[in-house]
Design a protein around this motif. Structure first.
Motif, PDB file in Angstrom:
ATOM      1  N   LEU A   9       0.824  -1.210   0.000  1.00 19.73           N
ATOM      2  CA  LEU A   9       0.000   0.000   0.000  1.00 19.73           C
ATOM      3  C   LEU A   9       0.858   1.260   0.000  1.00 19.73           C
ATOM      4  CD1 LEU A   9      -2.833  -0.988   2.506  1.00 19.73           C
ATOM      5  CD2 LEU A   9      -2.779  -1.238   0.016  1.00 19.73           C
ATOM      6  N   ALA A  10       1.974   1.214   0.707  1.00 18.05           N
ATOM      7  CA  ALA A  10       2.881   2.367   0.703  1.00 18.05           C
ATOM      8  C   ALA A  10       3.446   2.602  -0.692  1.00 18.05           C
ATOM      9  CB  ALA A  10       4.008   2.156   1.715  1.00 18.05           C
ATOM     10  N   VAL A  11       3.754   1.514  -1.406  1.00 18.22           N
ATOM     11  CA  VAL A  11       4.233   1.636  -2.784  1.00 18.22           C
ATOM     12  C   VAL A  11       3.140   2.232  -3.667  1.00 18.22           C
ATOM     13  CG1 VAL A  11       4.953   0.322  -4.819  1.00 18.22           C
ATOM     14  CG2 VAL A  11       5.933  -0.213  -2.569  1.00 18.22           C
ATOM     15  N   PHE A  12       1.924   1.731  -3.507  1.00 19.34           N
ATOM     16  CA  PHE A  12       0.790   2.283  -4.262  1.00 19.34           C
ATOM     17  C   PHE A  12       0.668   3.793  -4.049  1.00 19.34           C
ATOM     18  CE2 PHE A  12      -3.588   3.755  -4.345  1.00 19.34           C
ATOM     19  CZ  PHE A  12      -4.092   3.230  -5.520  1.00 19.34           C
ATOM     20  N   THR A  18       3.936  10.345  -7.095  1.00 20.61           N
ATOM     21  CA  THR A  18       5.058  10.734  -7.950  1.00 20.61           C
ATOM     22  C   THR A  18       4.856  10.434  -9.422  1.00 20.61           C
ATOM     23  OG1 THR A  18       6.177   8.604  -7.657  1.00 20.61           O
ATOM     24  CG2 THR A  18       6.651  10.328  -6.032  1.00 20.61           C
ATOM     25  N   GLY A  19       3.931   9.510  -9.729  1.00 19.76           N
ATOM     26  CA  GLY A  19       3.749   9.108 -11.121  1.00 19.76           C
ATOM     27  C   GLY A  19       4.915   8.315 -11.666  1.00 19.76           C
ATOM     28  N   SER A  20       5.675   7.681 -10.773  1.00 24.93           N
ATOM     29  CA  SER A  20       6.882   6.979 -11.203  1.00 24.93           C
ATOM     30  C   SER A  20       7.219   5.867 -10.222  1.00 24.93           C
ATOM     31  CB  SER A  20       8.052   7.967 -11.282  1.00 24.93           C
ATOM     32  OG  SER A  20       9.291   7.303 -11.375  1.00 24.93           O
ATOM     33  N   VAL A  21       7.501   4.670 -10.756  1.00 23.22           N
ATOM     34  CA  VAL A  21       7.917   3.568  -9.902  1.00 23.22           C
ATOM     35  C   VAL A  21       9.300   3.835  -9.324  1.00 23.22           C
ATOM     36  CG1 VAL A  21       8.455   1.100  -9.829  1.00 23.22           C
ATOM     37  CG2 VAL A  21       6.492   1.907 -11.154  1.00 23.22           C
ATOM     38  N   SER A  22      10.196   4.376 -10.141  1.00 21.41           N
ATOM     39  CA  SER A  22      11.568   4.619  -9.669  1.00 21.41           C
ATOM     40  C   SER A  22      11.592   5.684  -8.576  1.00 21.41           C
ATOM     41  CB  SER A  22      12.458   5.041 -10.838  1.00 21.41           C
ATOM     42  OG  SER A  22      11.989   6.227 -11.454  1.00 21.41           O
ATOM     43  N   ARG A  43      -1.493  -5.502  -8.501  1.00 20.38           N
ATOM     44  CA  ARG A  43      -2.326  -5.683  -9.693  1.00 20.38           C
ATOM     45  C   ARG A  43      -3.020  -7.035  -9.677  1.00 20.38           C
ATOM     46  NH1 ARG A  43       2.165  -3.036 -13.857  1.00 20.38           N
ATOM     47  NH2 ARG A  43       1.181  -0.970 -14.025  1.00 20.38           N
ATOM     48  N   ALA A  44      -2.267  -8.061  -9.271  1.00 17.56           N
ATOM     49  CA  ALA A  44      -2.864  -9.402  -9.212  1.00 17.56           C
ATOM     50  C   ALA A  44      -3.920  -9.484  -8.116  1.00 17.56           C
ATOM     51  CB  ALA A  44      -1.760 -10.437  -8.976  1.00 17.56           C
ATOM     52  N   HIS A  45      -3.632  -8.852  -6.989  1.00 17.42           N
ATOM     53  CA  HIS A  45      -4.561  -8.912  -5.851  1.00 17.42           C
ATOM     54  C   HIS A  45      -5.892  -8.255  -6.195  1.00 17.42           C
ATOM     55  CE1 HIS A  45      -5.530  -9.125  -1.514  1.00 17.42           C
ATOM     56  NE2 HIS A  45      -6.162  -7.989  -1.734  1.00 17.42           N
ATOM     57  N   PHE A  46      -5.830  -7.081  -6.863  1.00 19.47           N
ATOM     58  CA  PHE A  46      -7.060  -6.327  -7.154  1.00 19.47           C
ATOM     59  C   PHE A  46      -7.586  -6.575  -8.568  1.00 19.47           C
ATOM     60  CE2 PHE A  46      -5.188  -3.768  -3.690  1.00 19.47           C
ATOM     61  CZ  PHE A  46      -6.273  -3.724  -2.839  1.00 19.47           C
ATOM     62  N   ASP A  47      -6.841  -7.394  -9.341  1.00 23.37           N
ATOM     63  CA  ASP A  47      -7.263  -7.703 -10.711  1.00 23.37           C
ATOM     64  C   ASP A  47      -7.506  -6.424 -11.516  1.00 23.37           C
ATOM     65  OD1 ASP A  47      -7.866  -9.276 -12.888  1.00 23.37           O
ATOM     66  OD2 ASP A  47      -9.983  -9.487 -12.350  1.00 23.37           O
ATOM     67  N   ASP A  48      -6.542  -5.507 -11.431  1.00 25.57           N
ATOM     68  CA  ASP A  48      -6.633  -4.237 -12.165  1.00 25.57           C
ATOM     69  C   ASP A  48      -5.204  -3.746 -12.403  1.00 25.57           C
ATOM     70  OD1 ASP A  48      -8.729  -1.891 -12.857  1.00 25.57           O
ATOM     71  OD2 ASP A  48      -6.871  -0.990 -12.111  1.00 25.57           O
ATOM     72  N   ARG A  49      -4.992  -3.064 -13.536  1.00 30.27           N
ATOM     73  CA  ARG A  49      -3.647  -2.555 -13.825  1.00 30.27           C
ATOM     74  C   ARG A  49      -3.219  -1.481 -12.828  1.00 30.27           C
ATOM     75  NH1 ARG A  49      -0.577  -3.490 -17.695  1.00 30.27           N
ATOM     76  NH2 ARG A  49       0.338  -1.401 -17.693  1.00 30.27           N
ATOM     77  N   LEU A  50      -4.157  -0.742 -12.263  1.00 30.85           N
ATOM     78  CA  LEU A  50      -3.939   0.299 -11.264  1.00 30.85           C
ATOM     79  C   LEU A  50      -3.254   1.539 -11.827  1.00 30.85           C
ATOM     80  CD1 LEU A  50      -2.907  -1.818  -8.142  1.00 30.85           C
ATOM     81  CD2 LEU A  50      -5.172  -0.977  -8.777  1.00 30.85           C
ATOM     82  N   PHE A  51      -2.139   1.362 -12.565  1.00 32.95           N
ATOM     83  CA  PHE A  51      -1.435   2.493 -13.172  1.00 32.95           C
ATOM     84  C   PHE A  51      -1.065   2.146 -14.605  1.00 32.95           C
ATOM     85  CE2 PHE A  51      -0.550   2.694  -8.630  1.00 32.95           C
ATOM     86  CZ  PHE A  51      -0.907   4.008  -8.337  1.00 32.95           C
ATOM     87  N   ALA A  52      -1.245   3.110 -15.495  1.00 36.63           N
ATOM     88  CA  ALA A  52      -0.877   2.926 -16.900  1.00 36.63           C
ATOM     89  C   ALA A  52       0.231   3.905 -17.261  1.00 36.63           C
ATOM     90  CB  ALA A  52      -2.099   3.156 -17.802  1.00 36.63           C
ATOM     91  N   TYR A  63     -10.162   2.573 -11.201  1.00 39.55           N
ATOM     92  CA  TYR A  63     -10.205   1.722 -10.006  1.00 39.55           C
ATOM     93  C   TYR A  63      -9.208   2.222  -8.957  1.00 39.55           C
ATOM     94  CZ  TYR A  63     -10.511  -2.533  -7.186  1.00 39.55           C
ATOM     95  OH  TYR A  63     -10.710  -3.414  -6.151  1.00 39.55           O
ATOM     96  N   ALA A  64      -7.994   2.581  -9.391  1.00 37.34           N
ATOM     97  CA  ALA A  64      -6.984   3.099  -8.470  1.00 37.34           C
ATOM     98  C   ALA A  64      -7.427   4.414  -7.849  1.00 37.34           C
ATOM     99  CB  ALA A  64      -5.647   3.273  -9.192  1.00 37.34           C
TER     100      ALA A  64
END
Length: 304
Positions: A9-12, A18-22, A43-52, A63-64
Motif C-alpha cells: 500500500l505504501a508503494v501504491f 510521484t507518477g513513477s515507480v523509480s 495488480r494481481a490482488h485487485f485484478d486491475d492494472r492500477l497504473f498505466a 479503479y486506483a
C-alpha cells in the motif's frame, strides 16, 4: 485472492504521488525492482492494472482513483497508532520531504535550510513545488509534507505556525533618472510599474490597499514570479513592490535600491502549514521544528 501486504500500500501511495515507480522506490528507500514486484502483486490482488504508463508518467486507472482514499486512510491510521512511539534520528534518517513554498522562499530561505540539512541530516532530501490553489489538498493527501508562505485560504484541519512578520518596499534601479533616495506618492503614481502575481506571497494585500487608497498605478508588465524582477528593474525605469526580505537579497545581486513606500501597507505573517493527519509523524514534526528554529527568530514562533 492472495494476502495483502501493507508495504504494498505504501508503494501504491508513492506511485500515485510521484507518477513513477523509480521515484516511489527512491522515496521509500528500496530497490526499483522491489517496488515493481510489489506493484505487480497489487495488480494481481485487485485484478486491475492500477497504473498505466503515459507521457505524463504512471497515471492511475479509475479503479486506483477509487482505491486512493481508502489506502491513505489505512496508512494514516497505522501511522497514528505507532506515532506515540515513533522516533526520528535526523543524523541516520533517509527520507525525502516535499515542501510547498513561494519563489521568494526558494531564494531567501531554502539555501539556509539545505545548508543546515547537509550538516545535520545528510540523508534527508528536499523536493519543492510552488504554492498553488491545489496546495491545501496536497497537504491533506500527504503529497506535500509542509507549506511555507502566506496561505489564509486554509481552513479547518490545518495547523499553522508563524515564522516571522513581513512588510513591503519598493525596488528601483540605482541609476533611475527621476528617483533618488526618497520616493514620493506623486512619483510613485507617475512611474511605470511591474507587478508580480504569485501565490502565497501576500501580494493580494498590495492590490487591495492601493485600490482602497485610490492610488493610480501604471502597470506595464505582469510577471508570474519574482525570479527575474531584479534584473528587469535594474535595466529599465520600472519600479516594483516586493517583500522586504526579498528586496534585501536582490540589492546584493543587481544594481537596484530599496525605497520606503510613500504610504502604509499592512504587514503579513509568513507561516508554515501542515495537515492534522500528519501532526504526530515524528519526521514531519522534526522538519517543522527545524524550520521554526532556522527562520522563526524574527518574532519567535507561535502556534495558532
Amino acid at each position: 485472492m492472495s494476502k495483502l501486504d501493507l508495504e504494498w500500500l505504501a508503494v501504491f501511495d508513492e506511485i500515485y504521488k510521484t507518477g513513477s515507480v523509480s521515484k516511489a522506490a527512491e522515496r521509500l528507500d528500496m530497490a526499483q525492482a522491489a517496488a515493481s514486484t510489489m506493484l505487480n502483486k497489487l495488480r494481481a490482488h485487485f485484478d486491475d492494472r492500477l497504473f498505466a504508463r503515459t507521457a505524463q508518467g504512471m497515471q492511475p486507472t479509475p479503479y486506483a482513483q477509487r482505491m486512493l482514499p481508502h489506502v491513505r486512510e489505512a496508512l494514516a491510521q497505522l501511522e497514528q497508532a505507532r506515532g506515540s512511539r515513533a522516533s526520528f534520528d535526523p543524523a541516520a534518517a533517509r527520507r525525502t520531504f516535499r515542501i510547498c513554498m513561494t519563489d521568494i522562499s526558494e531564494v531567501v530561505l531554502l539555501p539556509g535550510l539545505l545548508d543546515h540539512l547537509r550538516r545535520t541530516a545528510p540523508g534527508v532530501h528536499i523536493e519543492t513545488e510552488i504554492i498553488s490553489t491545489a496546495s491545501g489538498r496536497r497537504l491533506e493527501d500527504g503529497e506535500v509534507d509542509l507549506a511555507v508562505g502566506f496561505m489564509p485560504q486554509l481552513d479547518a484541519g490545518f495547523y499553522q505556525q508563524t515564522l516571522f512578520m513581513q512588510n513591503f518596499v519598493c525596488l528601483a534601479a540605482q541609476n533611475h533618472p527621476r528617483i533618488g533616495e526618497l520616493l514620493t506618492r506623486r512619483r510613485f503614481e507617475a512611474e511605470a510599474h511591474a507587478v508580480i502575481s504569485s501565490s502565497g506571497t501576500g501580494h493580494a494585500i498590495v492590490d487591495k490597499t492601493i485600490a482602497r487608497l485610490g492610488l493610480a498605478r501604471n502597470v506595464v508588465v505582469r510577471l508570474s514570479s519574482f525570479l527575474s524582477v531584479a534584473r528587469i528593474v535594474a535595466h529599465t525605469e520600472l519600479i516594483v513592490i516586493v517583500p522586504r526580505i526579498l528586496g534585501e537579497v536582490l540589492v546584493t545581486q543587481e544594481p537596484v535600491k530599496l525605497l520606503e513606500l510613500p504610504f502604509e501597507l499592512p504587514s503579513y505573517a509568513v507561516k508554515q502549514h501542515w495537515h492534522e493527519r500528519f501532526h504526530a509523524d515524528a519526521g514531519s514534526a522534526w522538519l517543522r521544528r527545524t524550520v521554526a528554529q532556522l527562520f522563526g527568530t524574527r518574532t519567535g514562533p507561535a502556534l495558532t
